[in-house]
Design a protein around this motif. Sequence first.
Motif, PDB file in Angstrom:
ATOM      1  N   ARG A  14      35.515 111.276  76.829  1.00 23.55           N
ATOM      2  CA  ARG A  14      33.835 111.885  75.932  1.00 23.55           C
ATOM      3  C   ARG A  14      33.213 112.187  77.261  1.00 23.55           C
ATOM      4  NH1 ARG A  14      37.158 114.824  73.723  1.00 23.55           N
ATOM      5  NH2 ARG A  14      34.976 116.052  72.603  1.00 23.55           N
ATOM      6  N   THR A  15      33.562 112.409  78.054  1.00 19.78           N
ATOM      7  CA  THR A  15      31.621 112.643  78.787  1.00 19.78           C
ATOM      8  C   THR A  15      32.422 113.710  79.535  1.00 19.78           C
ATOM      9  OG1 THR A  15      33.091 111.849  80.549  1.00 19.78           O
ATOM     10  CG2 THR A  15      31.180 110.790  79.209  1.00 19.78           C
ATOM     11  N   GLY A  16      33.102 114.920  79.451  1.00 18.37           N
ATOM     12  CA  GLY A  16      33.038 116.219  79.966  1.00 18.37           C
ATOM     13  C   GLY A  16      34.713 116.064  81.103  1.00 18.37           C
ATOM     14  N   GLY A  17      35.241 115.087  81.507  1.00 19.45           N
ATOM     15  CA  GLY A  17      36.116 114.890  81.691  1.00 19.45           C
ATOM     16  C   GLY A  17      37.975 116.273  81.949  1.00 19.45           C
ATOM     17  N   TRP A  18      38.146 116.186  81.043  1.00 18.89           N
ATOM     18  CA  TRP A  18      39.127 117.424  80.500  1.00 18.89           C
ATOM     19  C   TRP A  18      38.292 118.547  81.684  1.00 18.89           C
ATOM     20  CZ3 TRP A  18      44.224 117.009  79.905  1.00 18.89           C
ATOM     21  CH2 TRP A  18      44.259 115.715  79.697  1.00 18.89           C
ATOM     22  N   SER A  19      37.227 119.081  81.311  1.00 20.51           N
ATOM     23  CA  SER A  19      37.024 119.915  82.045  1.00 20.51           C
ATOM     24  C   SER A  19      36.599 120.413  83.210  1.00 20.51           C
ATOM     25  CB  SER A  19      36.000 120.251  81.394  1.00 20.51           C
ATOM     26  OG  SER A  19      35.387 120.694  80.209  1.00 20.51           O
ATOM     27  N   LEU A  20      36.070 118.779  84.110  1.00 26.33           N
ATOM     28  CA  LEU A  20      36.608 118.187  85.725  1.00 26.33           C
ATOM     29  C   LEU A  20      37.609 118.093  86.329  1.00 26.33           C
ATOM     30  CD1 LEU A  20      33.224 116.184  84.932  1.00 26.33           C
ATOM     31  CD2 LEU A  20      33.689 117.473  86.419  1.00 26.33           C
ATOM     32  N   ARG A  21      38.386 117.865  84.806  1.00 25.19           N
ATOM     33  CA  ARG A  21      40.200 117.602  85.033  1.00 25.19           C
ATOM     34  C   ARG A  21      41.026 118.454  85.838  1.00 25.19           C
ATOM     35  NH1 ARG A  21      45.380 114.786  82.446  1.00 25.19           N
ATOM     36  NH2 ARG A  21      46.581 115.081  84.343  1.00 25.19           N
ATOM     37  N   SER A  22      40.626 119.357  85.093  1.00 22.80           N
ATOM     38  CA  SER A  22      41.146 121.488  85.395  1.00 22.80           C
ATOM     39  C   SER A  22      41.136 121.422  86.157  1.00 22.80           C
ATOM     40  CB  SER A  22      40.850 121.333  84.177  1.00 22.80           C
ATOM     41  OG  SER A  22      41.160 123.082  83.891  1.00 22.80           O
ATOM     42  N   SER A  23      39.667 121.312  87.001  1.00 24.08           N
ATOM     43  CA  SER A  23      38.685 121.869  87.779  1.00 24.08           C
ATOM     44  C   SER A  23      39.643 121.652  89.510  1.00 24.08           C
ATOM     45  CB  SER A  23      37.219 122.435  87.963  1.00 24.08           C
ATOM     46  OG  SER A  23      37.047 122.582  89.449  1.00 24.08           O
ATOM     47  N   ILE A  24      39.573 119.938  88.764  1.00 26.44           N
ATOM     48  CA  ILE A  24      40.242 119.597  90.464  1.00 26.44           C
ATOM     49  C   ILE A  24      41.634 120.003  90.574  1.00 26.44           C
ATOM     50  CG2 ILE A  24      40.814 117.530  90.791  1.00 26.44           C
ATOM     51  CD1 ILE A  24      37.865 115.997  89.604  1.00 26.44           C
ATOM     52  N   CYS A  25      42.153 119.819  89.762  1.00 19.66           N
ATOM     53  CA  CYS A  25      43.760 119.484  89.775  1.00 19.66           C
ATOM     54  C   CYS A  25      44.247 121.361  90.185  1.00 19.66           C
ATOM     55  CB  CYS A  25      44.741 119.841  87.792  1.00 19.66           C
ATOM     56  SG  CYS A  25      44.770 117.816  87.890  1.00 19.66           S
ATOM     57  N   ARG A  26      43.243 122.562  89.571  1.00 19.50           N
ATOM     58  CA  ARG A  26      43.316 123.271  90.399  1.00 19.50           C
ATOM     59  C   ARG A  26      43.141 123.366  92.217  1.00 19.50           C
ATOM     60  NH1 ARG A  26      40.116 125.322  85.550  1.00 19.50           N
ATOM     61  NH2 ARG A  26      38.950 125.152  87.285  1.00 19.50           N
ATOM     62  N   THR A 112      24.600 115.802  80.426  1.00 21.58           N
ATOM     63  CA  THR A 112      23.873 117.042  79.663  1.00 21.58           C
ATOM     64  C   THR A 112      23.612 117.745  80.468  1.00 21.58           C
ATOM     65  OG1 THR A 112      21.874 115.351  81.108  1.00 21.58           O
ATOM     66  CG2 THR A 112      22.918 115.739  77.899  1.00 21.58           C
ATOM     67  N   HIS A 113      24.367 118.220  81.665  1.00 19.53           N
ATOM     68  CA  HIS A 113      23.625 118.913  83.164  1.00 19.53           C
ATOM     69  C   HIS A 113      24.571 118.439  83.963  1.00 19.53           C
ATOM     70  CE1 HIS A 113      19.603 117.317  82.449  1.00 19.53           C
ATOM     71  NE2 HIS A 113      19.374 118.531  82.736  1.00 19.53           N
ATOM     72  N   LEU A 114      26.180 118.622  83.323  1.00 22.11           N
ATOM     73  CA  LEU A 114      27.359 119.188  84.596  1.00 22.11           C
ATOM     74  C   LEU A 114      27.734 119.759  84.929  1.00 22.11           C
ATOM     75  CD1 LEU A 114      30.032 117.061  84.178  1.00 22.11           C
ATOM     76  CD2 LEU A 114      30.919 118.022  82.428  1.00 22.11           C
ATOM     77  N   GLN A 115      27.575 120.756  84.255  1.00 24.46           N
ATOM     78  CA  GLN A 115      27.059 122.336  84.998  1.00 24.46           C
ATOM     79  C   GLN A 115      26.529 122.777  86.637  1.00 24.46           C
ATOM     80  OE1 GLN A 115      29.802 125.169  84.584  1.00 24.46           O
ATOM     81  NE2 GLN A 115      29.688 124.731  86.597  1.00 24.46           N
ATOM     82  N   SER A 116      25.468 121.757  86.390  1.00 26.89           N
ATOM     83  CA  SER A 116      24.420 121.636  87.359  1.00 26.89           C
ATOM     84  C   SER A 116      24.692 120.764  88.517  1.00 26.89           C
ATOM     85  CB  SER A 116      22.943 122.362  87.679  1.00 26.89           C
ATOM     86  OG  SER A 116      22.711 120.796  86.370  1.00 26.89           O
ATOM     87  N   ASP A 117      25.282 120.341  88.277  1.00 21.92           N
ATOM     88  CA  ASP A 117      25.766 118.758  89.231  1.00 21.92           C
ATOM     89  C   ASP A 117      26.862 118.552  89.555  1.00 21.92           C
ATOM     90  OD1 ASP A 117      23.190 116.906  87.780  1.00 21.92           O
ATOM     91  OD2 ASP A 117      24.003 115.675  86.551  1.00 21.92           O
ATOM     92  N   ASN A 122      29.124 120.071  94.579  1.00 21.21           N
ATOM     93  CA  ASN A 122      30.678 120.962  95.314  1.00 21.21           C
ATOM     94  C   ASN A 122      29.790 121.525  96.416  1.00 21.21           C
ATOM     95  OD1 ASN A 122      33.400 122.932  94.350  1.00 21.21           O
ATOM     96  ND2 ASN A 122      32.002 121.885  92.564  1.00 21.21           N
ATOM     97  N   ARG A 123      28.907 121.493  96.457  1.00 22.33           N
ATOM     98  CA  ARG A 123      27.653 121.551  97.406  1.00 22.33           C
ATOM     99  C   ARG A 123      27.620 120.802  98.426  1.00 22.33           C
ATOM    100  NH1 ARG A 123      24.006 124.685  93.734  1.00 22.33           N
ATOM    101  NH2 ARG A 123      22.398 123.179  93.596  1.00 22.33           N
ATOM    102  N   LEU A 124      27.440 119.602  98.463  1.00 21.11           N
ATOM    103  CA  LEU A 124      27.286 118.478  99.209  1.00 21.11           C
ATOM    104  C   LEU A 124      28.593 117.977  99.764  1.00 21.11           C
ATOM    105  CD1 LEU A 124      25.052 116.171  99.411  1.00 21.11           C
ATOM    106  CD2 LEU A 124      26.079 115.142  97.561  1.00 21.11           C
ATOM    107  N   PHE A 125      29.720 118.276  99.511  1.00 23.66           N
ATOM    108  CA  PHE A 125      30.748 118.088 100.416  1.00 23.66           C
ATOM    109  C   PHE A 125      31.508 119.399  99.627  1.00 23.66           C
ATOM    110  CE2 PHE A 125      29.695 113.935  97.217  1.00 23.66           C
ATOM    111  CZ  PHE A 125      30.050 112.604  99.113  1.00 23.66           C
ATOM    112  N   ASP A 126      30.785 120.181 100.300  1.00 23.33           N
ATOM    113  CA  ASP A 126      32.208 122.076 100.099  1.00 23.33           C
ATOM    114  C   ASP A 126      32.879 122.083  99.907  1.00 23.33           C
ATOM    115  OD1 ASP A 126      31.244 124.518 101.882  1.00 23.33           O
ATOM    116  OD2 ASP A 126      33.128 123.759 103.563  1.00 23.33           O
ATOM    117  N   LEU A 127      33.017 121.628  98.723  1.00 23.24           N
ATOM    118  CA  LEU A 127      34.490 121.293  97.927  1.00 23.24           C
ATOM    119  C   LEU A 127      34.996 122.756  97.332  1.00 23.24           C
ATOM    120  CD1 LEU A 127      33.756 118.682  95.616  1.00 23.24           C
ATOM    121  CD2 LEU A 127      34.923 118.817  97.630  1.00 23.24           C
TER     122      LEU A 127
END
Length: 163
Positions: A14-26, A112-117, A122-127
């Motif tokens: 419940r912290t945005g994990g499915w959204s993050l997982r989706s992006s990571i797994c792609r 609260t700032h998930l997209q910007s964080d 992404n920028r910090l680790f050139d992802l």
Amino acid sequence: MSNKTGLGYIHVPRTGGWSLRSSICRDKTHRIKYLGHVSNSRDTQDKYTTVACVRHPYDRFISMYKHRLAHYVDDSKWKIQHYINNMSHGEWKGYNNHWFKHSPPDILMRHTHLQSDWEKLNRLFDLNLSSLPHLHDTSTVQYSEPSPEQKESILYLSLIHIS
């Protein structure tokens, strides 16, 4: 010299994990590994630069309740007091007693700032990972607002597990 193999994402529910997982797994380059629902153990920290997302404990609790209403509870009369009672008897997994019981992750993102964080990571680790989809949203789930006493109980539950 560090033996870390890269970034590892710890999924706190419940912290945005499915959204993050989706992006990571792609991501086909595997620059960040989805670790799932694991605590930030010493083994994990030795192997990865750990990343997790946090959310205010009260908001996370309410989101968990609404998620349960939307997906698991057949009885529409199931009230928030039932959930508070269940969580009071050991089901609640606060940040420090479960996810971060050894130490906090190396990188914390804020719900609260998930997209910007995410973009900063992404920028910090050139992802070069895609922007986040908004998955498992519970904002439209109908529920009764907790009473002041129930809010106090929820905050108490959150405090005893994050202090």
